[in-house]
Structures are given as C-alpha cells and as structure tokens.
Design an enzyme around this catalytic site. Structure first.
Site, PDB file in Angstrom:
ATOM      1  N   HIS A 297      12.482 -15.197  11.388  1.00  0.00           N
ATOM      2  CA  HIS A 297      12.527 -14.487  12.981  1.00  0.00           C
ATOM      3  C   HIS A 297      13.347 -15.273  13.762  1.00  0.00           C
ATOM      4  O   HIS A 297      14.357 -15.098  14.571  1.00  0.00           O
ATOM      5  CB  HIS A 297      11.126 -14.603  13.523  1.00  0.00           C
ATOM      6  CG  HIS A 297      10.882 -13.876  14.808  1.00  0.00           C
ATOM      7  ND1 HIS A 297      10.495 -12.780  15.305  1.00  0.00           N
ATOM      8  CD2 HIS A 297      11.207 -14.489  16.232  1.00  0.00           C
ATOM      9  CE1 HIS A 297      10.534 -12.173  16.362  1.00  0.00           C
ATOM     10  NE2 HIS A 297      10.889 -13.357  17.127  1.00  0.00           N
ATOM     11  N   GLU A 298      13.077 -16.618  13.977  1.00  0.00           N
ATOM     12  CA  GLU A 298      13.722 -17.391  14.889  1.00  0.00           C
ATOM     13  C   GLU A 298      15.305 -17.571  14.315  1.00  0.00           C
ATOM     14  O   GLU A 298      16.214 -17.759  14.954  1.00  0.00           O
ATOM     15  CB  GLU A 298      13.118 -18.843  14.980  1.00  0.00           C
ATOM     16  CG  GLU A 298      11.914 -18.914  15.562  1.00  0.00           C
ATOM     17  CD  GLU A 298      11.634 -18.163  16.989  1.00  0.00           C
ATOM     18  OE1 GLU A 298      12.798 -17.990  17.533  1.00  0.00           O
ATOM     19  OE2 GLU A 298      10.560 -17.576  17.203  1.00  0.00           O
TER      20      GLU A 298
ATOM     21  N   HIS B  84      17.212 -14.642  15.923  1.00  0.00           N
ATOM     22  CA  HIS B  84      17.614 -14.953  17.118  1.00  0.00           C
ATOM     23  C   HIS B  84      18.841 -16.113  16.994  1.00  0.00           C
ATOM     24  O   HIS B  84      19.774 -15.750  17.808  1.00  0.00           O
ATOM     25  CB  HIS B  84      16.662 -15.705  17.703  1.00  0.00           C
ATOM     26  CG  HIS B  84      15.624 -15.096  18.501  1.00  0.00           C
ATOM     27  ND1 HIS B  84      15.597 -13.902  19.363  1.00  0.00           N
ATOM     28  CD2 HIS B  84      14.008 -14.985  18.240  1.00  0.00           C
ATOM     29  CE1 HIS B  84      14.564 -13.121  19.521  1.00  0.00           C
ATOM     30  NE2 HIS B  84      13.480 -13.721  18.780  1.00  0.00           N
TER      31      HIS B  84
ATOM     32  N   GLU C 238      15.055  -9.293  20.297  1.00  0.00           N
ATOM     33  CA  GLU C 238      13.894  -9.229  19.372  1.00  0.00           C
ATOM     34  C   GLU C 238      14.368  -8.254  18.338  1.00  0.00           C
ATOM     35  O   GLU C 238      13.793  -8.560  17.192  1.00  0.00           O
ATOM     36  CB  GLU C 238      12.617  -8.470  20.159  1.00  0.00           C
ATOM     37  CG  GLU C 238      12.131  -9.443  20.808  1.00  0.00           C
ATOM     38  CD  GLU C 238      11.493 -10.694  19.747  1.00  0.00           C
ATOM     39  OE1 GLU C 238      10.932 -10.339  19.056  1.00  0.00           O
ATOM     40  OE2 GLU C 238      11.669 -11.904  20.252  1.00  0.00           O
TER      41      GLU C 238
HETATM   42 ZN   LIG Z   1      11.501 -13.358  19.296  1.00  0.00          ZN
END
Ligand SMILES: [Zn+2]
Length: 507
Positions: free
Chosen positions: A273-274, A277, A303
């Site tokens: 997830h990170e 980003h 997101e």
């Molecule tokens: Zn996030």
C-alpha cells in the site's frame, strides 16, 4: 506579445514558491524523523521545530506581493491576454484557487481552529480509552460548527458547507455525485456480502497468526519493493506506529511499515500500500516539481494507486502465486503446510467486521459509506451529536449485519473527526478509479502474464504514462475520462468484486 508585467509576476511567484519549498523540505525531514526514529524525549522539541518551519512557509505564501502577483496573473489568463503556453497556466490556476480559498481565513481563525482541533484530539483519546462517546461529544459539536463556518468562508458564496469540504478533498465531487455513486455500491455490495457470509466455503486462516521473525519480514519488505519497482537510490523504508509515506522532496521519497511478529501479512500489505503511494511520488512528471503542481492531486487519486498495488495487484492470484515460493523460503515453518491456493485464499478472506482499518477489500467501501452518510447529516444539522452513536450502530447493522458492543469499536475508532470532515469518501473513490484504469490497462498489457513472470516494469511504465502524468492538473472526473475514455462509474469496481469473491467463496 507577453507583457513585461506577466513575465515579472511569473518570476516573482516562482521565486517565492521556491523559497517556501526549502522550508517545506526541512519540515518534511523533521516530521519524518519525529514519526520514526526520534527518541520519545525529543518528540516535543521536534514538534516545536516543525511548527516553526510551518510558520515560515505560511508567512512566505501570505506575503502581499506574492498574492497580488497571482491575482494579476489569474486575471490576465482569464481575460485572454497573451500568456506562456504550458504548465505556467496550470500553476496559475491551481495556486490562484489555493490562495482565494485561504484569503478570508485570518491567522486568528486558523489558530483558534488548531486549538479546537488539539482539544478535540485529547478528548477523543480519553473517550476512546474509556469507550465513552459523551466525553468527545462536546468537542465534536464545536468541530462541526467551526469547520462549517470556515468552509463557508473558503468556498463560493451560498454553497453547501459539506459540498465545499468534499470539493477541497476531491476536486469536483459533490454530495449529489456521491449519493449516486455510493447508492449503486450499497445496492450491490450488501447482497454480495450476505452471500459471502452465508457461503459454506471455509477459508483457512490459521497460518496467518503464526510467528515470523523480524529479519524474515524485513527481507520480505525489500523483496516486495523490488518487485513493484521502488527506487531505493531515491527512497528509503523505515518503521512507524501507523505506516505512512512521505514525499520528502523531488529526489527523496520515504515509506514506513509496522512489523507484528504474529501477523506477517500486515507488513506485506502495508509495504504494498505505502509502496503504491511511494511509486506515485517517485514517478511524478518533472513539470509537477518545476511548476509547484504536486499539491494538485487528490486523496482519492493517491489512494487509487496505493490500493491498486495493495489489492488489485497484491491480492491477485497471479501475484500471490508469484511470491508464494519466497514466503516458503523466508517464513519457513509458518508456511510449511500451506498450499499456493490456501495462501491466496487466506490473503483474501472477507466478512463483516467492526474496524475500518482492518476491513477486507469487499467490506471496506461499506465502512466508508457509513461515515459519509453520517458526516453529510451532521454537517447539515439533520442529526445532533447526541444521536451519532445510535445512527452509527444502526448503519453497521443495516449494511454489515453487525453492531458494535461499545463506542470504542464503533463511533470512536477513527481519529479523523478531530481534524475536520469530508476526507473519508476519497478512500472509497480510490477503488472505483483504479478498477476503471486497470480495465483500460488490460487492453494494452497482458497484466496477468507479466505479474506471473515477475516483470512488473511495464505496469509501472503504464501507470507513469497514463495515471501519474496528469493527476496534478486534471480533476478526478476529467482525469479518469482522459485515461479511460469513459465517464466515472462504480460498475468496474463492483464487477471486479463480484467476480473475485464469487470465485473465492463459490457463490
Ligand atoms: Zn493510503
């Protein structure tokens, strides 16, 4: 002929933004330090340093010459005067909007708001600890009032305060849009969840809580970051209580994770997830930095990428098959009797739960919709703060079929309302965006084959060319139209979930 005034003004605003950027850069480093390796005894000191740097940024951006120059540039652009083509135009539009929004907010108001928010945070912490919502209710009431008042000052005259808040988080989105999009989502997600809950299919989860040593989990983090193409010569990985990513500067993007000895999947999905980003931050177009456009992207756009890597890629059969041998190699005993199929199923187990941050891919959107429905009603004054816990609990029963036993696992679980409103919808919109661009990507690439072969580079390049390229200058609706040639719709996302969970749970 471009006038001398326009040239001078452009020169001035860029010089000012560059000066502010130096302090911002320092602020990011201090803040990252504070959240990661800073010793507890120095956290307060770092907080003071961060506040000082933030004040400097504010001061520079509020200077009269700077704002006057932006107003002149905007007027010139609007009146059709000769103006340099290209990113100068985007810069003027974006910053003019930013400046006019903040114009009616005095430093006293901003200070008062920060004080209220700090108080709300302290009350929320205590209320959550004791699972007593009434300890937070008074602060929440004040936050609703003050946020609405300030939104009215920032937005166009006469606009609905919640619409203004939504637009600030997700440009171009209004309550009317979200009512429609989220309405379609609940119509299909609630029945899908019921079928999953009623399914006889049992998914094996025992291995997920087996202990895995820290060094093995760390090695897994770097393996995953390598697979998705994170550039470690311009980035770093650290640990934090709550994982986050920080685009520190043009050449420095850092992410964090959290290691739990008996929940190895938590780290894996935090890193994915990170890492998503972080890839977005690392692969922004050069103009975004040169023309100070990086603040143009929305929470939902960001997101969409993090959830794309975490869920659409990370929880796919192709990807879990790809990394399965590595988990056997690194996690040893914990994975010894687990098949590739069981691993895939375990990574995708779904069902109703009470805590948003622990929710699976299927139920996550419902958690967000519940918060949206409550925010909308409380900002409009249709429900009072005293009624909020009951409304919360009833909505959980309606959509997820479960009811929180107390306020800690109910209305008090998220910190967000201590700082404002309107952010939650972005979380759900991200899934809707990425399902649409993934379908478009599949017309160009055999993504399944690429993932299975461990070659994710073409996927990364596609994201850079299509998804990251214009995120700063196009509002989400236009951005999605630009990438996919279609209008925004939740259909792709819902089809994806129905197909995936239909197969998983043998529906
Ligand atoms: Zn996030």
């Amino acid at each position: 002929m471009i006038s001398e005034q326009i040239r001078e003004d452009l020169e001035l605003v860029k010089k000012t933004l560059r000066a502010a950027e130096v302090y911002e850069h320092a602020w990011h480093i201090v803040n990252f330090d504070r959240e990661t390796i800073c010793p507890p005894g120095a956290v307060e000191e770092k907080g003071e340093l961060a506040a000082f740097l933030e004040g400097k940024v504010f001061e520079i951006r509020k200077s009269a010459d700077f704002t006057a120059a932006f107003h002149r540039l905007y007027d010139a652009l609007e009146s059709g005067a000769d103006f340099p083509e290209g990113p100068d135009r985007d810069m003027v539009k974006l910053w003019h909007l930013q400046i006019t929004r903040e114009e009616k907010i005095t430093p006293q108001m901003a200070e008062e708001y920060a004080r209220l928010s700090g108080r709300a945070f302290a009350d929320w912490l205590r209320a959550k600890e004791e699972a007593k919502y009434p300890l937070f209710a008074d602060s929440l009431e004040k936050m609703i009032k003050e946020s609405s008042r300030m939104a009215a000052l920032r937005g166009p005259e006469g606009a609905d305060p919640y619409d203004i808040m939504l637009d600030e988080h997700e440009r171009g989105m209004s309550c009317a849009d979200l009512d429609e999009i989220f309405g379609v989502c609940t119509e299909r997600l609630v029945p899908l969840l019921r079928k999953v809950t009623a399914s006889k299919k049992k998914i094996r989860t025992d291995f997920l809580s087996r202990p895995v040593p820290l060094h093995a989990q760390q090695e897994m983090s770097y393996y995953l970051l390598g697979l998705i193409g994170f550039d470690l010569s311009h980035g770093a990985l650290s640990t934090a209580e709550h994982p986050f990513t920080d685009g520190i500067s043009r050449r420095d993007v850092r992410l964090t994770t959290h290691y739990y000895p008996d929940c190895f999947s938590s780290n894996m999905f935090s890193v994915m997830h990170e890492g998503g980003h972080a890839l977005f931050e690392q692969n922004q177009p050069r103009e975004s930095h040169d023309y100070f456009l990086t603040l143009g992207k929305t929470g939902g756009q960001h997101e969409s990428v993090s959830r794309f890597y975490e869920n659409v890629i990370g929880r796919s059969k192709a990807f879990t098959d790809l990394i399965y041998p590595k988990t056997k190699e690194l996690f040893g005993e914990a994975m010894a009797d687990v098949s590739a199929r069981e691993f895939y199923e375990g990574m995708n187990v779904a069902g109703p739960t009470l805590i948003r941050t622990e929710a699976d891919e299927l139920t996550y959107t419902l958690h967000v919709i519940i918060r949206y429905e409550i925010e909308k009603q409380m900002i409009a004054g249709r429900i009072g703060t005293a009624q909020i816990p009951e409304v919360w609990n009833s909505l959980y029963e309606k959509y997820l079929g479960i009811r929180p036993a107390n306020d800690r696992e109910g209305v008090l679980q998220d910190v967000h309302w201590t700082d404002g409103f309107g952010y939650f919808p972005s979380y759900a919109l991200g899934n809707i965006y990425n399902a649409m661009y993934y379908n478009r990507m599949k017309q160009d690439l055999d993504t399944d084959a690429l993932i299975r072969s461990g070659n994710l580079a073409p996927i990364g390049s596609w994201m850079t060319a299509h998804v990251y390229a214009k995120a700063d200058v196009l509002a989400p609706r236009e951005w999605i139209r630009d990438i996919t040639g279609r209008e925004l719709t939740p259909e792709d996302f819902l089809n994806y979930l129905e197909e995936k969970y239909g197969e998983l749970y043998e529906l």
